[in-house]
Motif scaffolding. Structure first.
Motif, mmCIF file in Angstrom:
data_model
loop_
_atom_site.group_PDB
_atom_site.id
_atom_site.type_symbol
_atom_site.label_atom_id
_atom_site.label_comp_id
_atom_site.label_asym_id
_atom_site.label_seq_id
_atom_site.Cartn_x
_atom_site.Cartn_y
_atom_site.Cartn_z
ATOM 1 N N ASN A 57 -38.637 33.994 4.536
ATOM 2 C CA ASN A 57 -39.460 34.752 5.472
ATOM 3 C C ASN A 57 -40.826 35.124 4.897
ATOM 4 N N LEU A 58 -41.228 34.497 3.796
ATOM 5 C CA LEU A 58 -42.544 34.765 3.230
ATOM 6 C C LEU A 58 -43.586 33.896 3.928
ATOM 7 N N PRO A 59 -44.816 34.359 3.999
ATOM 8 C CA PRO A 59 -45.873 33.520 4.579
ATOM 9 C C PRO A 59 -46.067 32.252 3.760
ATOM 10 N N GLY A 60 -46.576 31.235 4.402
ATOM 11 C CA GLY A 60 -46.757 29.945 3.749
ATOM 12 C C GLY A 60 -47.705 29.965 2.564
ATOM 13 N N TRP A 61 -48.562 30.952 2.454
ATOM 14 C CA TRP A 61 -49.525 30.993 1.359
ATOM 15 C C TRP A 61 -48.946 31.601 0.084
#
Length: 194
Positions: free
Chosen positions: A158-162
Motif C-alpha cells: 500500500n505504499l506509493p509507487g515512488w
C-alpha cells in the motif's frame, strides 16, 4: 428510534479507510534507529586496529577498497536494472530476467559490503576528526539505515509507487559517496593495488 437513525453516542460507519502513515513511518523509523545505532556504536566502541582480512589482498585497506568497488559496480547494475524495470530508459524493454538480476545484484552487493562495514566499525570506529572520514562514517551509517528501510518497505503493497525508487536512489547515492570517500581515495592516494 428507527434502525436507520443513530444515537448521539454512535458514530456512523465511515466506510473503508485510507491507510495511515504507519506504512511509511515504521520502515523509516527502524532504518533511522539502525543508522543511529551504527553511528553510536562506531563512535563509542574502542577501535581494535585489527580485523579479519580476506585471503588474496595485501592488507585490510586494499580488501576494503576492492570489496567496496565490487559493491559499487553491483549498485550500478541495481540502478540500471531498476530504471529498466520502471521503464525509465527510452527504447529499452525490460527482459524477463531483469527482476532476478536486480534482486541478486543487490543481495551480492550487500554481502560484499558486510566485511567492509565490519572492518570500519570494529577496527577503525567512526571518526570525526578528518572531513573525508567524517563524511564516510556518516554515509556508512546512513546507507545501512536506508537499506533497512528499503528492505522493510518491499513487502508493503500500500505504499506509493515512488517509495522504493526514492529509497533505492538514496541507498545508491550513499554507496556512491562511500566509494568516493574510501576506494576512490585509496586508489588515487596509494595506487591500484591488491
Amino acid at each position: 428510534m428507527s434502525l436507520s437513525q443513530t444515537s448521539p453516542l454512535q458514530r456512523p460507519d465511515p466506510g473503508p479507510q485510507a491507510p495511515g502513515s504507519a506504512p511509511y513511518l515504521v520502515p523509516l523509523l527502524v532504518g533511522g534507529l539502525v543508522a543511529v545505532a551504527l553511528g553510536v556504536y562506531g563512535r563509542e566502541h574502542t577501535p581494535t586496529g585489527y580485523a579479519v582480512g580476506l585471503a588474496g589482498f595485501s592488507g585490510a585497506q586494499a580488501m576494503k577498497s576492492w570489496l567496496a568497488t565490487a559493491s559499487f559496480v553491483l549498485a550500478i547494475v541495481q540502478l540500471v536494472s531498476a530504471l529498466t524495470m520502471y521503464g525509465r530508459i527510452p527504447g529499452l524493454q525490460a527482459p524477463s530476467w531483469t527482476g532476478a538480476l536486480h534482486r541478486w545484484s543487490g543481495r551480492l552487493a550487500f554481502v560484499l559490503s558486510v566485511p567492509v562495514a565490519f572492518h570500519c566499525l570494529y577496527a577503525l570506529g567512526a571518526q570525526f576528526d578528518v572531513p573525508r572520514v567524517l563524511v564516510h562514517s556518516l554515509l556508512g551509517s546512513f546507507f545501512y539505515g536506508v537499506f533497512v528501510a528499503k528492505m522493510l518497505s518491499l513487502p508493503k503493497r500500500n505504499l506509493p509507487g515512488w517509495t522504493l525508487p526514492v529509497l533505492g536512489g538514496l541507498a545508491f547515492a550513499a554507496l556512491t559517496g562511500l566509494w568516493l570517500t574510501s576506494s576512490f581515495w585509496f586508489f588515487t592516494t596509494f595506487g591500484v593495488t591488491f
